[in-house]
Every structure is written in C-alpha cells, then in structure tokens.
Write an enzyme that holds these catalytic residues in place. Sequence first.
Site, PDB file in Angstrom:
ATOM      1  CG  HIS A 140      -1.894   0.998   1.402  1.00 53.81           C
ATOM      2  ND1 HIS A 140      -1.621   2.279   1.808  1.00 53.81           N
ATOM      3  CD2 HIS A 140      -3.231   0.940   1.207  1.00 53.81           C
ATOM      4  CE1 HIS A 140      -2.754   2.963   1.853  1.00 53.81           C
ATOM      5  NE2 HIS A 140      -3.740   2.180   1.492  1.00 53.81           N
ATOM      6  CG  ASP A 217       0.964  -2.151   6.208  1.00 52.76           C
ATOM      7  OD1 ASP A 217       0.053  -2.197   7.062  1.00 52.76           O
ATOM      8  OD2 ASP A 217       0.817  -1.636   5.081  1.00 52.76           O
ATOM      9  CD  GLN A 220      -6.368  -4.574   4.001  1.00 53.84           C
ATOM     10  OE1 GLN A 220      -7.243  -5.379   4.339  1.00 53.84           O
ATOM     11  NE2 GLN A 220      -6.664  -3.368   3.588  1.00 53.84           N
ATOM     12  CE  LYS A 243      -7.021  -0.382   6.101  1.00 59.68           C
ATOM     13  NZ  LYS A 243      -7.791  -0.016   4.920  1.00 59.68           N
ATOM     14  CB  CYS A 383      -3.790   3.306  -1.572  1.00 55.20           C
ATOM     15  SG  CYS A 383      -5.015   4.577  -1.349  1.00 55.20           S
TER      16      CYS A 383
END
Length: 425
Positions: A140, A217, A220, A243, A383
């Site tokens: 991302h 990261d 997700q 999220k 993104c």
Amino acid sequence: MTTQMTPGSGVGSRIPGAFSGTALRTDFPVFDRPTGTGKRLVYLDAAASAPKPRRVIETIADAYGHHYANVHRGIYELSEDATARFEAARATVARFVGAASPREIVFARNATEAINLVAYSWGRANLRAGDRMLTTQLEHHANIVPWQQLCREVGATLDYVSITDDGRLDPDDLRAHLANGPKLVAVAGVSNALGTINPLTEIVRLAHEAGALVLVDAAQSAPHMPTDVAALGCDFLALSGHKMLGPSGIGVLWARRELLEAMPPFMTGGSMIIKVTLDGAEWNEVPYKFEAGTPAIVEAIGLGEAINYLTDLGMDAVREHERYLFEQAWAALREIPGVRLLGPDDPAIHAGVISFVLDGIHPHDVATVFDSEGVAVRAGHHCAQPVMQRYDIPATTRASFYVYNDTDDVEALASAIRACQNLFS
Ligand code: PMP
C-alpha cells in the site's frame, strides 16, 4: 454480549468450530439499513473499512456518556476512570498482538501514522547516506511513500522486492536484495490489492540473518488472522482500528521496547514530556514519549472492545471463515468467462480479498452496477499503484470478506458480475 456463535445456520454450519456469518449480521446495525435500491446490503469492502458491531458503538457512547475526561492528568475519580479504560484498551491491544508489555503499544491515528512514526523517528536516526532499505512492489502507498521520503532525505537507497505473475513476492529477488544489506525491511502481512498472505516468518528470519530490522504493515492481516509479534520475531508492526471493527482515528504501532526507548520522539508537545524548562525538555517514558497531546481516548476504548469482539470469535475461526468464503468465491468466479482473477490461486496464501478485472468493462462501471445490486465493493488502484503497474492495468474491482459475510454474499457477488456482463454485452 450480543455476538451469536450458534452453529447450524449460514456458512458456519459447514466450518467445524467456526461461527455463522449470517447470524453475526444481527450484531451490525448497518445491515438494518435498506440500500438505495431496496436490496439487502452485501458489504464486500472490509479491506477499505469495516462496519462496527453494536457492542463497539455502545461502548463508545457509554465512554463519552459516563466515563469521559482527559486522561493521565486529572486528580479526580472521573479522569482516573477514563485513564483506566484507556490503559485497559492498551493492554487489550498488547495481548492481541502478543506484545511483551502494554508499554510496547503506541496509539497513533492509523497504520499510516504508525509507519510514518517509524520513518521519521527510527529512520532519520538510523539511516545514513549510502544505506539501503527494502520494501516490496505489493505494498500500500502507506508502506512506500514514507520510505521514499526518508531515503530521499538522508541519501539512502530504497529497493523493492518484485512480484511474481500470480501475485507472490519473488523469493529469489528477496534473497538478492537482502544480500545488499538493507537496514530495514518493510513488508505487508497481507496485500490489500491482491489478497496475498506473505510468508512473514520466513521473511523475518532471512531479514534478521542479513542484519535488517523488519516492520510489518499489519493493516490487512491483524483484522483477519492471529497476530503474534513474539512468535514472528519482527521489530515493528502497524495496524489500523477501523479495518478491524473499531473506530476510525485510532491505529497502533507496536515496537520492541528497547527500540522505542532508543528512538527520538516523532511529535512533541504536551503529555510526551516529564519536564520542560525554557532551555529544553526531558521526554516521558515509553509509550507516552510518542503520544504528544490529548490522545484519541474514546477511539482507543472502542478499539479495545472491537478486539474483545474478535477475540470472542477467535482469530483462528475468523481466518477459517474467510478462507472458506474465499474458496467458494474463487471457484465461482473462475467459472465465469471474461473474469480475470489476480493474486495466488492457493487458499493457504490468499486472504479474503479478491481482486478482479472484467474484460472490456472499467472497474468503476463494475462497482456502479454492483451498487445497484446492493453489493458494495471497491474499484480503483487501492492505493497500490505499483501493483497496477506490475500487471499493466489501471484498476481492479475488489471484493473483501469479513466475519458477517456468508455464502449468500458469495452468490450475490457472482450474480452481480453476470448482471454487469449482461448490461455491457
Ligand atoms: N496498509 C495496508 C495494507 C492497507 O490496506 C491500508 C489501508 N487501505 C493501509 C496500510 C493504511 O491504513 P490507514 O489508511 O488506516 O492508515
């Protein structure tokens, strides 16, 4: 608690030990809302942001209504109550990610801010001209642009691990880049654009052998599968509350305590100091050194409740549920002529995110037709423009699953694709 974990209805009846997505929908007030066309809302955009369960909404309202004051400063009962709830949320996050202590949990605004914190604080203190750092082509923008800025500013080189045709990180390319001795490897747990689950354990091991620190990261991955920073052995991890069924405006940076201790502050001002004179200031202990100003008090409390909700379901069960839905959807979509699916074919390394392109129809048109069917999906570059460049496409349509989805939603997705193809044929 309102969570229903009744076996015997919806998709849950076919997944041993898991829950029913159909039953869980009653926990989310958004599903009571009629869509513009009067159809049932089929929400397939959790990867952008997830709906909130009633429990989280009620916790937020209760915190504002009955437990609200500024934290860490009041010598009165209400402020102590607010502080206790805020710090309890920090402890909940710490347990959720497997941190050694709540002191390793820094509250930020979102994953983007958590990554920027590392880029500004650790990065500017540790990266020098001529150094290298490594990220990947499937990130991302939040895990690319802060590193581009950092490397440009200090004169370091940013390298990217390339992606295979089926959406995995190329292991040979990873090894080749690690041989160049990067100081940091920044990598996503799950790609938001392709759904790929990266082999983090292997990446962390190889990166550490090469002398690099690793930032994950987890924007997700943390919402959808178990996270254990101790087992993983990574050095930094970023996530976003919105999220994972929590409020917007709250994110988390986890980092090993000794790293946080050694890092200079990112932002300065109130709360992050112990002492200020006209000549200078002394920093507060971690994590407060990184939380300048009044924090997102109620957002953090809401995130804590979202984590309680997910923990009650069980993160293994959440992953299992989404894996089942992924398998159903992938199999259904593969049978439809004119659908190009992106990302790995193997359900073991594909999260509940399906990115696809329909021959001859722009993803924005696809999403508009879907909307008229009550199906909410994301269309665009997500993104992750380098991913689009890798496959030479401007955009994809992305369907992403979460706990409240079921096989009816998979069928709705397949039939929305057919409706779209009929309209444009
Ligand atoms: N990383 C990934 C993989 C993401 O999917 C996102 C959000 N789409 C982010 C980082 C940034 O999250 P936020 O916008 O909440 O900061």
